[in-house]
Write a protein that holds these residues in place. Sequence first.
Motif, PDB file in Angstrom:
ATOM      1  N   CYS A   6       0.713  -0.989   0.014  1.00 25.58           N
ATOM      2  CA  CYS A   6      -0.130  -0.111  -0.024  1.00 25.58           C
ATOM      3  C   CYS A   6       0.926   1.290   0.051  1.00 25.58           C
ATOM      4  O   CYS A   6       2.236   1.199  -0.195  1.00 25.58           O
ATOM      5  CB  CYS A   6      -1.012  -0.025   1.249  1.00 25.58           C
ATOM      6  N   ASP A   7       0.140   2.353  -0.093  1.00 29.81           N
ATOM      7  CA  ASP A   7       0.943   3.532  -0.046  1.00 29.81           C
ATOM      8  C   ASP A   7       1.283   3.919   1.611  1.00 29.81           C
ATOM      9  O   ASP A   7       0.266   3.296   2.493  1.00 29.81           O
ATOM     10  CB  ASP A   7       0.369   4.717  -0.335  1.00 29.81           C
ATOM     11  N   ASP A   8       2.133   4.459   2.156  1.00 28.43           N
ATOM     12  CA  ASP A   8       2.314   4.554   3.637  1.00 28.43           C
ATOM     13  C   ASP A   8       1.175   5.349   4.320  1.00 28.43           C
ATOM     14  O   ASP A   8       0.651   4.856   5.255  1.00 28.43           O
ATOM     15  CB  ASP A   8       3.533   5.675   3.683  1.00 28.43           C
ATOM     16  N   CYS A   9       0.566   6.350   3.597  1.00 28.20           N
ATOM     17  CA  CYS A   9      -0.546   7.074   4.268  1.00 28.20           C
ATOM     18  C   CYS A   9      -1.515   7.497   3.108  1.00 28.20           C
ATOM     19  O   CYS A   9      -1.132   7.300   1.716  1.00 28.20           O
ATOM     20  CB  CYS A   9      -0.138   8.311   4.946  1.00 28.20           C
ATOM     21  N   GLY A  10      -2.668   8.333   3.167  1.00 25.19           N
ATOM     22  CA  GLY A  10      -3.280   8.871   2.371  1.00 25.19           C
ATOM     23  C   GLY A  10      -2.531  10.138   1.770  1.00 25.19           C
ATOM     24  O   GLY A  10      -1.515  10.542   2.607  1.00 25.19           O
ATOM     25  N   PHE A  11      -2.511  10.507   0.510  1.00 25.91           N
ATOM     26  CA  PHE A  11      -2.061  11.749   0.052  1.00 25.91           C
ATOM     27  C   PHE A  11      -2.544  12.973   0.333  1.00 25.91           C
ATOM     28  O   PHE A  11      -1.908  14.212   0.446  1.00 25.91           O
ATOM     29  CB  PHE A  11      -1.963  11.546  -1.522  1.00 25.91           C
ATOM     30  N   SER A  12      -3.734  13.067   0.799  1.00 27.94           N
ATOM     31  CA  SER A  12      -4.345  14.549   1.223  1.00 27.94           C
ATOM     32  C   SER A  12      -5.367  14.212   2.308  1.00 27.94           C
ATOM     33  O   SER A  12      -6.875  14.290   1.743  1.00 27.94           O
ATOM     34  CB  SER A  12      -5.072  15.020   0.012  1.00 27.94           C
ATOM     35  N   PRO A  13      -5.203  13.658   3.429  1.00 28.40           N
ATOM     36  CA  PRO A  13      -6.140  13.247   4.537  1.00 28.40           C
ATOM     37  C   PRO A  13      -7.125  14.477   4.961  1.00 28.40           C
ATOM     38  O   PRO A  13      -8.179  14.368   5.484  1.00 28.40           O
ATOM     39  CB  PRO A  13      -5.457  12.943   5.533  1.00 28.40           C
ATOM     40  N   PHE A  14      -6.635  15.700   4.744  1.00 30.57           N
ATOM     41  CA  PHE A  14      -7.310  16.910   5.124  1.00 30.57           C
ATOM     42  C   PHE A  14      -7.605  17.709   3.638  1.00 30.57           C
ATOM     43  O   PHE A  14      -6.583  17.796   2.883  1.00 30.57           O
ATOM     44  CB  PHE A  14      -6.660  17.882   5.939  1.00 30.57           C
ATOM     45  N   ALA A  15      -8.731  17.954   3.466  1.00 29.50           N
ATOM     46  CA  ALA A  15      -9.130  18.594   2.155  1.00 29.50           C
ATOM     47  C   ALA A  15      -8.591  19.546   1.549  1.00 29.50           C
ATOM     48  O   ALA A  15      -8.193  19.885   0.702  1.00 29.50           O
ATOM     49  CB  ALA A  15     -10.725  18.987   2.255  1.00 29.50           C
ATOM     50  N   ASP A  16      -7.900  20.478   2.735  1.00 33.38           N
ATOM     51  CA  ASP A  16      -7.027  21.696   2.270  1.00 33.38           C
ATOM     52  C   ASP A  16      -5.478  21.404   2.042  1.00 33.38           C
ATOM     53  O   ASP A  16      -4.786  22.360   1.876  1.00 33.38           O
ATOM     54  CB  ASP A  16      -7.152  22.777   3.339  1.00 33.38           C
ATOM     55  N   ASP A  17      -5.173  20.202   2.049  1.00 35.26           N
ATOM     56  CA  ASP A  17      -3.649  19.838   2.067  1.00 35.26           C
ATOM     57  C   ASP A  17      -3.444  19.564   0.413  1.00 35.26           C
ATOM     58  O   ASP A  17      -3.808  18.643  -0.180  1.00 35.26           O
ATOM     59  CB  ASP A  17      -3.533  18.557   2.786  1.00 35.26           C
ATOM     60  N   THR A  18      -2.503  20.607  -0.100  1.00 40.29           N
ATOM     61  CA  THR A  18      -2.202  20.681  -1.479  1.00 40.29           C
ATOM     62  C   THR A  18      -0.821  20.320  -1.523  1.00 40.29           C
ATOM     63  O   THR A  18      -0.341  20.712  -2.704  1.00 40.29           O
ATOM     64  CB  THR A  18      -2.772  21.890  -2.093  1.00 40.29           C
ATOM     65  N   SER A  19      -0.059  19.739  -0.556  1.00 44.26           N
ATOM     66  CA  SER A  19       1.131  19.853  -0.557  1.00 44.26           C
ATOM     67  C   SER A  19       1.603  18.794  -1.468  1.00 44.26           C
ATOM     68  O   SER A  19       2.847  18.919  -1.954  1.00 44.26           O
ATOM     69  CB  SER A  19       1.757  19.381   0.780  1.00 44.26           C
ATOM     70  N   THR A  20       0.883  17.831  -2.081  1.00 39.81           N
ATOM     71  CA  THR A  20       1.202  16.794  -3.049  1.00 39.81           C
ATOM     72  C   THR A  20       0.225  16.973  -3.985  1.00 39.81           C
ATOM     73  O   THR A  20      -1.128  17.148  -3.811  1.00 39.81           O
ATOM     74  CB  THR A  20       1.306  15.307  -2.495  1.00 39.81           C
ATOM     75  N   SER A  21       0.758  17.165  -5.356  1.00 37.22           N
ATOM     76  CA  SER A  21      -0.016  17.246  -6.575  1.00 37.22           C
ATOM     77  C   SER A  21      -0.965  16.007  -6.719  1.00 37.22           C
ATOM     78  O   SER A  21      -0.312  14.896  -6.450  1.00 37.22           O
ATOM     79  CB  SER A  21       0.652  17.681  -7.639  1.00 37.22           C
ATOM     80  N   ARG A  22      -1.936  16.179  -7.281  1.00 42.04           N
ATOM     81  CA  ARG A  22      -2.688  15.088  -7.959  1.00 42.04           C
ATOM     82  C   ARG A  22      -2.058  14.132  -8.891  1.00 42.04           C
ATOM     83  O   ARG A  22      -2.008  13.083  -8.859  1.00 42.04           O
ATOM     84  CB  ARG A  22      -4.093  15.707  -8.540  1.00 42.04           C
ATOM     85  N   ASP A  23      -1.235  14.689  -9.756  1.00 42.06           N
ATOM     86  CA  ASP A  23      -0.273  13.966 -10.653  1.00 42.06           C
ATOM     87  C   ASP A  23       0.826  13.062 -10.150  1.00 42.06           C
ATOM     88  O   ASP A  23       1.166  11.880 -10.535  1.00 42.06           O
ATOM     89  CB  ASP A  23       0.081  14.747 -11.892  1.00 42.06           C
ATOM     90  N   THR A  24       1.281  13.672  -8.958  1.00 43.51           N
ATOM     91  CA  THR A  24       2.286  12.899  -8.220  1.00 43.51           C
ATOM     92  C   THR A  24       1.753  11.876  -7.616  1.00 43.51           C
ATOM     93  O   THR A  24       2.394  10.835  -7.523  1.00 43.51           O
ATOM     94  CB  THR A  24       3.171  14.122  -7.159  1.00 43.51           C
ATOM     95  N   ALA A  25       0.559  12.041  -6.990  1.00 43.26           N
ATOM     96  CA  ALA A  25      -0.087  10.968  -6.242  1.00 43.26           C
ATOM     97  C   ALA A  25      -0.252   9.860  -7.211  1.00 43.26           C
ATOM     98  O   ALA A  25       0.156   8.555  -6.850  1.00 43.26           O
ATOM     99  CB  ALA A  25      -1.328  11.073  -5.501  1.00 43.26           C
ATOM    100  N   PHE A  26      -0.866   9.960  -8.327  1.00 42.73           N
ATOM    101  CA  PHE A  26      -1.090   8.764  -9.304  1.00 42.73           C
ATOM    102  C   PHE A  26       0.205   8.255  -9.867  1.00 42.73           C
ATOM    103  O   PHE A  26       0.222   7.033 -10.146  1.00 42.73           O
ATOM    104  CB  PHE A  26      -1.855   9.377 -10.407  1.00 42.73           C
ATOM    105  N   ALA A  27       1.179   9.038  -9.874  1.00 44.68           N
ATOM    106  CA  ALA A  27       2.421   8.503 -10.429  1.00 44.68           C
ATOM    107  C   ALA A  27       3.179   7.473  -9.419  1.00 44.68           C
ATOM    108  O   ALA A  27       3.794   6.546  -9.690  1.00 44.68           O
ATOM    109  CB  ALA A  27       3.569   9.776 -10.819  1.00 44.68           C
ATOM    110  N   LYS A  28       3.066   7.900  -8.014  1.00 44.17           N
ATOM    111  CA  LYS A  28       3.394   6.979  -7.047  1.00 44.17           C
ATOM    112  C   LYS A  28       2.624   5.840  -6.980  1.00 44.17           C
ATOM    113  O   LYS A  28       2.962   4.523  -6.601  1.00 44.17           O
ATOM    114  CB  LYS A  28       3.456   7.668  -5.699  1.00 44.17           C
ATOM    115  N   ILE A  29       1.377   5.903  -7.160  1.00 45.65           N
ATOM    116  CA  ILE A  29       0.429   4.657  -7.135  1.00 45.65           C
ATOM    117  C   ILE A  29       0.723   3.875  -8.209  1.00 45.65           C
ATOM    118  O   ILE A  29       0.785   2.426  -8.221  1.00 45.65           O
ATOM    119  CB  ILE A  29      -1.058   5.139  -7.177  1.00 45.65           C
ATOM    120  N   ARG A  30       0.954   4.166  -9.451  1.00 39.79           N
ATOM    121  CA  ARG A  30       1.410   3.567 -10.645  1.00 39.79           C
ATOM    122  C   ARG A  30       2.684   2.766 -10.402  1.00 39.79           C
ATOM    123  O   ARG A  30       2.926   1.619 -10.723  1.00 39.79           O
ATOM    124  CB  ARG A  30       1.655   4.310 -11.964  1.00 39.79           C
ATOM    125  N   ALA A  31       3.686   3.414  -9.777  1.00 39.77           N
ATOM    126  CA  ALA A  31       4.862   2.698  -9.397  1.00 39.77           C
ATOM    127  C   ALA A  31       4.790   1.832  -8.195  1.00 39.77           C
ATOM    128  O   ALA A  31       5.451   0.778  -8.439  1.00 39.77           O
ATOM    129  CB  ALA A  31       6.055   3.879  -8.643  1.00 39.77           C
TER     130      ALA A  31
END
Length: 354
Positions: free
Chosen positions: A315-340
């Motif tokens: 799995c991934d270590d954690c969720g990528f944006s557990p709070f709705a206002d957390d934009t520290s990780t981009s959506r594209d980066t999250a999906f790239a990590k998931i694909r990896a």
Amino acid sequence: MGIPTEPVGSIPRPAELLTAMADHAAGRIGDDELAAAQDRAVRDTVRRLEETGSPVVTDGEQSKPSFATYPLAGLDGLAPDGVVIPFADGHQRQLPRLTAGPLRYAVHADRYVRAALRHATVPVKQAVIAPSALSLLYPPDGIDGYSREAFLDDLTAEAEADIRGCLGAGADSVQLDFTEGRLALKLDPSGGLLEQFVALNNRVLERFSAAEQARIGVHSCPGGDQDSTHSLNVDYAELLPRLLRLKAGRFAIQLASEPDPDAVLSVLAKHLPAHARVFVGVTDPVDPRVETPEQVRDRVLAAARHLPPDRLGTCDDCGFSPFADDTSTSRDTAFAKIRARIEGTALASGHLGV
């Protein structure tokens, strides 16, 4: 079928949804417009997860204000000055404080299952907040006319209903988010608070049959918000033996960000219940660098030196944006990590011949 792999939960929200949320809070759009933006975000999240080859998807928590507070949205009897959670980079999150009873969830997570199932062609997993986290709502000085015992009775019933609702709505599995487990040892190094948390969560889990428990998991991590954590400096070895006493059939354990993963794996191998599978974290949402499939493969193979492949998942270590206002990780980066993660897990499965 190979080593199973699945997301933990949250995915960064698209810009359109973040704008709609801000406009709704300011009164510029109504509930229907917000709901439409949320549904588009869920549809896009499910589509992109399936495009990565993910065998299991989530709604990405697109409609949740946060992984912890979704049951409270619109609830009366709350004050804003509850427990403060400090993060290593200096920022804080604060829970509300309950001011009156009885506690009733205003929102149950089955609505998120149904929203994802409208768009998914593969099984849907649903994350729910652990009752131990919501137990922090009750103030230390009590509430007139509403005892802590009555509160815990209500909380137990509501948490059970949350899980049952998700299973009944068609969720393939349900995951309790228990990020406060490691934090409990930071707040109370004696372990007393952690023992209370484990006992409360088991009070809920024991209401389910063995077959149902096999579909219920627990996720643990040191928090992951705005590229920071709240308890990474707490010794994992102090948490895991107690965590693994929870009456669940699946455990999702943050591991990619651990400085000594072999030490963690040794504890897991020693204490993992005979009936359970452990999903180890192989991508780190807090780290902006995207892992390669080969890095993920090597992390899986390292885990397989301690745990039999038929009891191992990723799995991934954690969720990528557990709070709705957390934009520290981009959506594209999250999906790239998931694909990896998915590609690396497949490479490891091939290497192990499973």
